[in-house]
Design a protein around this motif. Structure first.
Motif, short mmCIF file in Angstrom:
data_model
loop_
_atom_site.label_atom_id
_atom_site.label_comp_id
_atom_site.label_asym_id
_atom_site.label_seq_id
_atom_site.Cartn_x
_atom_site.Cartn_y
_atom_site.Cartn_z
N SER A 135 13.62 42.50 -55.09
CA SER A 135 13.45 42.28 -53.66
C SER A 135 13.41 43.62 -52.94
CB SER A 135 14.58 41.41 -53.10
OG SER A 135 15.84 42.02 -53.33
N ASN A 145 13.60 45.24 -49.00
CA ASN A 145 13.92 45.01 -47.60
C ASN A 145 13.66 46.28 -46.78
OD1 ASN A 145 14.94 42.37 -48.16
ND2 ASN A 145 16.86 43.30 -48.85
N ASN A 187 17.61 45.08 -55.91
CA ASN A 187 17.25 45.07 -54.49
C ASN A 187 17.06 46.50 -54.01
OD1 ASN A 187 17.10 43.84 -51.69
ND2 ASN A 187 18.85 45.22 -51.44
N ASP A 240 16.74 48.56 -50.70
CA ASP A 240 16.95 48.55 -49.25
C ASP A 240 16.40 49.86 -48.70
OD1 ASP A 240 17.69 47.92 -46.74
OD2 ASP A 240 19.85 48.10 -47.05
#
Length: 764
Positions: A98, A100, A166, A168
């Motif tokens: 993911s 972000n 993830n 970020d």
């Protein structure tokens, strides 16, 4: 990083040292610790088989091989009653990724970049690959000027020995160039040098050109541009000593300093020609742009070498070498140049090879070639052939190369590679105005029927006011010499009754004709056409007086035999994406005696393209028209010139400019009636869409239009209208799209405006 390598080495050493049993014959092999990996996969990599004797050397090799697969972070070998036990500790697999906070890039592109770095779903997780992926993401952001970007990576363990990753991303502000400094320049001001560079401080255009963002590649190109700037002005000793690029601690501002040495300005003292000239020296000297006594310019030197090379190439010397050797007099600041000419071997064309034309027949391309097979190589003919093929409009790109024939010293081939584009179109057009509401029109055309190069079109206009049904066919090579033959059939209806503010009348024209196009020069064509048409005119009680008078004089039905003669010249470098060259068209129409009408019309249209830079192209368009009767009778009102609309003066309704007439002397109800004279001019600055400079299908422009129709020259200033605006042209996969937004500059309350216009079609 060194600590991690040390840990891995220690673990590997421990695994090897853990094997301390006597050699034995392997009766069976058992694998323990696997969760996702199949036992068969381990067996396929394991260099030990049942029946082999396992000793310390083979055990070491087995552990090395299993480690090398990357599947395991720990491998141990044990022996239980002559059974080899392979204990493994699997590396986790990547279950999901993911991202972000990404705004500068599309997430799909970032995911693809991670995949190329070795991080993607279902792959084995590796900390070293993850670190490499982080650096790749940072590199992409830095290339966009995001020097303050921060990437925080989190790995979350999941069931069945899997992890979720993830990213970020805190993109931060884009760093922009705060100042570009020059050190050492005395002859030219900083502002003059900065104007030569692509990189610059933020201005009105950098929000989409991004030229205020530092790029190593752009700086290298700018330094070469700076070098050319000085060399073109005679500074032969110019040198860039160093460049410094610094960024402020907050990662927002970039400072660039260029240290340079200008040196002295040199003039040309003498020009000499040496070597095997082949062609007369006087002719060569005419091609040399450098002249004695002038300030040296590298651009002229480079262009002179090209002109001589092309001239020798016209005589078959395709591999000529031209070297300009300087003799520099530092004391007097002068330079003499000797052009050494080596024509090399003379070659002829063996074969012309064409590729990429899946639909277009070879003969359609070959008949445009002026360079023949078996003839001596000619640079001029090859370049001309390339332009002619490009101007067909059938191809997105045309590339021509001349490779040498293997094992032959006097032959070359011509390799023509084309990229075909859709040449058929189903067009839909629309416009909106207060007077006519929504206007729809459409057409079906094919410029290259069955790959033959023949043209066919079927036009349909379904407007409530204008209805047109027309079919046209053209064979551009009716004869082998390039004489074209075309046929036209049309039905045009004009009905003004739906317009409440316009005097009513109706015309129905039915006609057919043929055309001949005769090439009289390489880029010049003379066309001759003859048609027969019948026009039925209907007038009503509220029709304009001039229309009623015309019907009373000529009758409701008129027969006409228009004879047309035209001359056209096309010297554009491309039909789809022109950046240089001109087009000219002189058109004349006269009614042949024997019909009911006596008139003539003459119009001239010229368009000029000029490349201001590699980015901007200037287009100038001019049109004039004149019509009259040759028998003392009036010019038929339906043969008048009209102006206004997408193809003349944008921002105004179609055909709404020029003289106006009133109904029953009611000046509040004025309508355009056309005129015997027409003038239109357009200035358009065209440029590709930023970040899509190589895309030949998309182009932006800003324009200034002007024009009108008139009967008396004294009325020209009164009727002249101007507009300015922006336009977008896109040859999309769905079809051509043209959009323009224009603002009238000197409109009056009685003008009919149409600020927004577009046209869209489906290609096939």
């Amino acid at each position: 990083m060194k600590f991690k390598h040390a840990v891995a080495f220690a673990s590997f050493f421990y695994a090897i040292s853990s094997w301390a049993v006597e050699p034995f014959v392997v009766k069976d092999i058992r694998v323990e610790g696997i969760q996702r990996t199949e036992a068969g996969t381990v067996f396929s990599y394991l260099p030990v088989k049942v029946g082999d004797t396992l000793d310390e050397e083979k055990a070491t090799e087995a552990i090395k091989v299993l480690y090398a697969t990357g599947f395991f972070k720990d491998v141990r070998l044990k022996s239980e009653n002559d059974i080899l036990v392979v204990e493994v500790d699997e590396r986790p697999a990547i279950a999901e990724i993911s991202i972000n906070g990404a705004k500068e890039f599309e997430k799909s592109k970032l995911i693809e970049g991670l995949k190329q770095a070795g991080i993607s779903e279902s792959r084995i997780f590796s900390r070293s690959l993850l670190e490499r992926a982080e650096q790749e993401l940072k590199r992409q952001y830095i290339s966009r000027g995001k020097y303050a970007v921060k990437i925080t990576t989190t790995t979350t363990p999941l069931e069945r020995n899997r992890v979720a990753i993830n990213f970020d991303i805190n993109e931060g502000r884009t760093a922009r160039i705060k100042k570009i400094n020059f050190v050492g320049n005395e002859k030219f001001k900083d502002s003059e040098l900065r104007s030569e560079l692509v990189l610059r401080k933020p201005d009105l255009l950098t929000w989409f050109t991004k030229n205020d963002q530092y790029s190593k590649q752009k700086l290298a190109a700018d330094l070469e541009t700076l070098r050319s700037f000085y060399l073109d002005r005679g500074y032969l000793e110019f040198n860039i000593e160093s460049t410094q690029v610094s960024i402020t601690p907050d990662m927002r501002d970039i400072y660039i300093t260029i240290n340079l040495t200008e040196g002295a300005q040199y003039t040309v003292s003498d020009i000499k020609v040496a070597g095997d000239t082949i062609i007369p020296e006087e002719e060569i000297r005419k091609l040399i742009l450098l002249k004695s006594g002038e300030v040296f310019a590298r651009q002229k030197l480079t262009e002179s070498i090209k002109l001589i090379t092309d001239r020798l190439g016209d005589d078959g010397y395709a591999f000529a070498n031209i070297n300009a050797s300087p003799e520099i007099d530092h004391e007097n600041r002068k330079a003499a140049f000797t052009f050494f000419i080596d024509p090399n071997r003379r070659v002829y064309i063996r074969r012309i090879n064409i590729t990429g034309n899946d639909r277009t027949r070879d003969e359609v391309i070959r008949r445009e070639f002026r360079q023949m097979e078996g003839a001596w190589h000619s640079t001029k003919h090859i370049n001309n052939s390339k332009q002619r093929v490009d101007r067909l409009g059938f191809f997105n790109s045309v590339n021509v190369e001349t490779p040498a024939v293997p094992n032959k010293t006097d032959q070359v081939d011509i390799d023509v590679k084309v990229e075909e584009r859709p040449t058929g179109a189903i067009m839909f057009g629309a416009g909106y105005s207060d007077r006519q509401g929504l206007i729809l029109n459409g057409s079906v055309s094919q410029n290259n029927i069955f790959g033959t190069g023949n043209f066919f079109s079927l036009d349909v206009n379904t407007g409530a006011i204008n209805k047109t049904y027309a079919a046209s066919f053209t064979n551009p090579y009716f004869t082998i010499n390039g004489v074209s033959l075309g046929f036209d059939a049309y039905k045009r209806d004009l009905d003004t009754r739906p317009l409440s503010r316009v005097g009513t009348f109706k015309t129905e024209t039915l006609g057919a004709g043929f055309r001949l196009g005769i090439p009289i020069a390489e880029n010049d064509i003379v066309s001759l056409g003859l048609a027969a048409e019948n026009t039925v005119i209907s007038v009503f009680e509220n029709s304009p007086k001039r229309n009623i008078d015309f019907v009373n004089e000529f009758g409701r039905s008129t027969n006409n035999f228009p004879l047309t003669l035209s001359w056209a010249r096309d010297r554009r470098d491309s039909a789809i994406w022109p950046t240089s060259g001109t087009t000219h068209r002189l058109f004349g129409e006269v009614s042949v005696p024997g019909g009911d009408l006596d008139y003539y019309k003459i119009s001239y249209h010229q368009r000029w393209y000029y490349p201001i830079t590699d980015f901007f192209t200037l287009m100038l368009n001019g049109e004039v028209g004149y019509g009259d009767s040759y028998a003392g009778r009036p010019l038929p009102f339906f043969k008048n010139f009209f102006a206004g609309g997408n193809n003349s003066v944008r921002g105004y309704d179609l055909n709404s400019l020029g003289p106006r007439d009133s109904l029953n002397n009611n000046t509040s109800r004025l309508f355009a009636v056309g005129a015997s004279k027409r003038v239109v001019g357009n200035i358009e600055l065209m440029f590709p869409v930023p970040f899509m400079k190589e895309d030949r299908s998309l182009r932006l422009s800003t324009f200034l239009d002007g024009g009108t129709t008139f009967n008396n020259f004294g009325d020209l200033n009164n009727f002249m209208r101007y507009s300015a605006g922006v336009a977008l042209t896109w040859v999309s996969p769905m079809g051509p799209l043209k959009v323009s937004v224009a603002e009238p500059l000197n409109d009056i309350p009685t003008d009919n405006l149409q600020r927004f216009q577009f046209m869209f079609g489906q290609q096939f």
